[in-house]
Design an enzyme around this catalytic site. Structure first.
Site, PDB file in Angstrom:
ATOM      1  N   VAL A  87       0.895  -1.225   0.092  1.00  0.00           N
ATOM      2  CA  VAL A  87       0.132   0.004  -0.072  1.00  0.00           C
ATOM      3  C   VAL A  87       0.762   1.295  -0.026  1.00  0.00           C
ATOM      4  O   VAL A  87       1.745   1.604   0.923  1.00  0.00           O
ATOM      5  CB  VAL A  87      -1.011   0.128   1.308  1.00  0.00           C
TER       6      VAL A  87
ATOM      7  N   TYR B   2      -0.251   8.108   0.761  1.00  0.00           N
ATOM      8  CA  TYR B   2       0.165   9.266   0.297  1.00  0.00           C
ATOM      9  C   TYR B   2      -0.947  10.426   0.869  1.00  0.00           C
ATOM     10  O   TYR B   2      -2.102  10.571   0.116  1.00  0.00           O
ATOM     11  CB  TYR B   2       0.322   9.626  -1.089  1.00  0.00           C
TER      12      TYR B   2
ATOM     13  N   ILE C  91       4.449  -1.314   3.348  1.00  0.00           N
ATOM     14  CA  ILE C  91       3.796  -0.164   3.519  1.00  0.00           C
ATOM     15  C   ILE C  91       4.797   0.842   2.834  1.00  0.00           C
ATOM     16  O   ILE C  91       5.902   0.769   2.937  1.00  0.00           O
ATOM     17  CB  ILE C  91       3.411   0.427   4.867  1.00  0.00           C
ATOM     18  N   LYS C  92       4.169   1.645   1.870  1.00  0.00           N
ATOM     19  CA  LYS C  92       5.094   2.744   1.559  1.00  0.00           C
ATOM     20  C   LYS C  92       4.890   4.306   1.594  1.00  0.00           C
ATOM     21  O   LYS C  92       3.654   4.586   1.286  1.00  0.00           O
ATOM     22  CB  LYS C  92       5.204   2.473  -0.186  1.00  0.00           C
ATOM     23  N   VAL C  93       5.458   5.052   2.171  1.00  0.00           N
ATOM     24  CA  VAL C  93       5.566   6.335   2.373  1.00  0.00           C
ATOM     25  C   VAL C  93       6.471   7.075   2.121  1.00  0.00           C
ATOM     26  O   VAL C  93       7.640   6.680   1.803  1.00  0.00           O
ATOM     27  CB  VAL C  93       5.040   6.785   3.943  1.00  0.00           C
TER      28      VAL C  93
END
Ligand code: FBP
Length: 306
Positions: free
Chosen positions: A168, A171, A203-205
């Site tokens: 996910v 953003y 998780i991608k931020v």
């Protein structure tokens, strides 16, 4: 493939997942030059959708060819390559089994003003293309955030039921957030936490700034301060927000910047206990030899003892 102790430990965090999903997480974690370390570097190439073809690929025209990105990710020894349906289909036969892939199943574009994403791929597509995971973007703070979360709920349930992993992109953006708020530490931690709550495996931020933006959270951060000037401490706070390190979290590279600036960010991610990087423009907008050198330098940082 013999799994390392570290990878077995990471897989044990995902207590509810079936063997298929765990095997796909293992494929990603065991691939490439960081295979087995628990660290990840992923190449994401959905910027053609998000920003358009010229803004994405004119700096390095070889990158107009979808095969280029498979080759770059493989030659650099990365863990996975993430892209929308079209580019994964365009290299499907040539690169079958050559590197784990993540099908980005929703996408936005710069011609629309809504902070929303269209569903552009399915779980069946991901299986047909031999992907290890689906990728999905949510925009916490957008007027469409609840619909995006509901779409993710359905797709994630389906993906997990057939043994795929779920990545996910979280953003924060929308009418209640200004530019500072989009990458503020408290809001980035909130966005990462919501991705974990939604059941993401990875998780991608974006790397957070030192700002604390949400009025309602300021008092709490004053009472329980974080050394926000220290980038590694900011990363550590994001890791905390990802179930205290029980979920993998990776950080994006952002717009093209100097190699030194990017490597300093990577050092902070590493020191703060982040699991790795997902670097698009900073990789494919450079000439290939330069990109390979930069990715190799990133990998070397993740290989050192934090
Ligand atoms: P970059 O390393 O190029 O920033 O890629 C990461 C990414 O999440 C892409 O997957 C996506 O296309 C892009 O950033 C979106 O960036 P933004 O929403 O800031 O325009």
């Amino acid at each position: 493939m013999k799994l390392t102790r570290r990878v077995k430990e990471i897989l044990s965090w995902y207590e509810s997942d079936n063997p298929g999903t765990k095997a796909n997480l293992a494929r990603i974690l065991m691939e490439g030059k960081l295979g087995g370390t628990g660290r990840l570097v992923i190449l994401p190439v959905d910027q053609g959708f998000e920003h358009g073809p010229a803004r994405s690929f004119a700096p390095n025209p070889a990158a107009y060819d979808p095969h280029y990105h498979f080759e770059l990710a493989i030659e650099a020894g990365l863990n996975a390559y993430a892209a929308p349906l079209g580019p994964l289909e365009a290299g499907a036969a040539t690169f079958a089994g050559a590197i784990p892939t993540i099908l980005k199943v929703n996408s936005s574009n710069s011609l629309a003003s809504a902070k929303d994403q269209a569903v552009t791929g399915s779980v069946a597509d991901a299986l047909r293309l031999g992907c290890s995971a689906i990728g999905f973007t949510i925009y916490p703070g957008s007027e469409y955030a609840f619909e995006l979360m509901e779409e993710l709920r359905e797709l994630a349930e389906e993906a997990k039921s057939v043994g795929l992993a779920v990545v996910v992109w979280s953003y924060p953006r929308g009418p209640n957030l200004d530019k500072v708020g989009e990458t503020a530490l408290d809001i980035a931690a909130y966005a990462a936490h919501m991705a974990a709550l939604l059941g993401a495996h990875i998780i991608k931020v974006k790397p957070p700034t030192e700002a604390i933006s949400l009025e309602a959270a300021k008092k709490t951060y004053q009472a329980h301060p974080i050394e926000v000037q220290d980038p590694a401490k900011r990363i550590a706070h994001i890791v905390q927000a990802c179930f205290n390190g029980r979920r993998l979290v990776v950080f994006s590279g952002g717009e093209a910047k100097s190699a030194d600036a990017l490597l300093n960010e990577v050092k902070a991610i590493h020191a703060g206990g982040g699991n790795g990087s997902i670097v698009g423009r900073n990789a494919f907008q450079r000439p290939k030899a330069e990109a390979l050198q930069l990715l190799s330098n990133i990998i070397e940082i993740y290989k050192t003892k934090p």
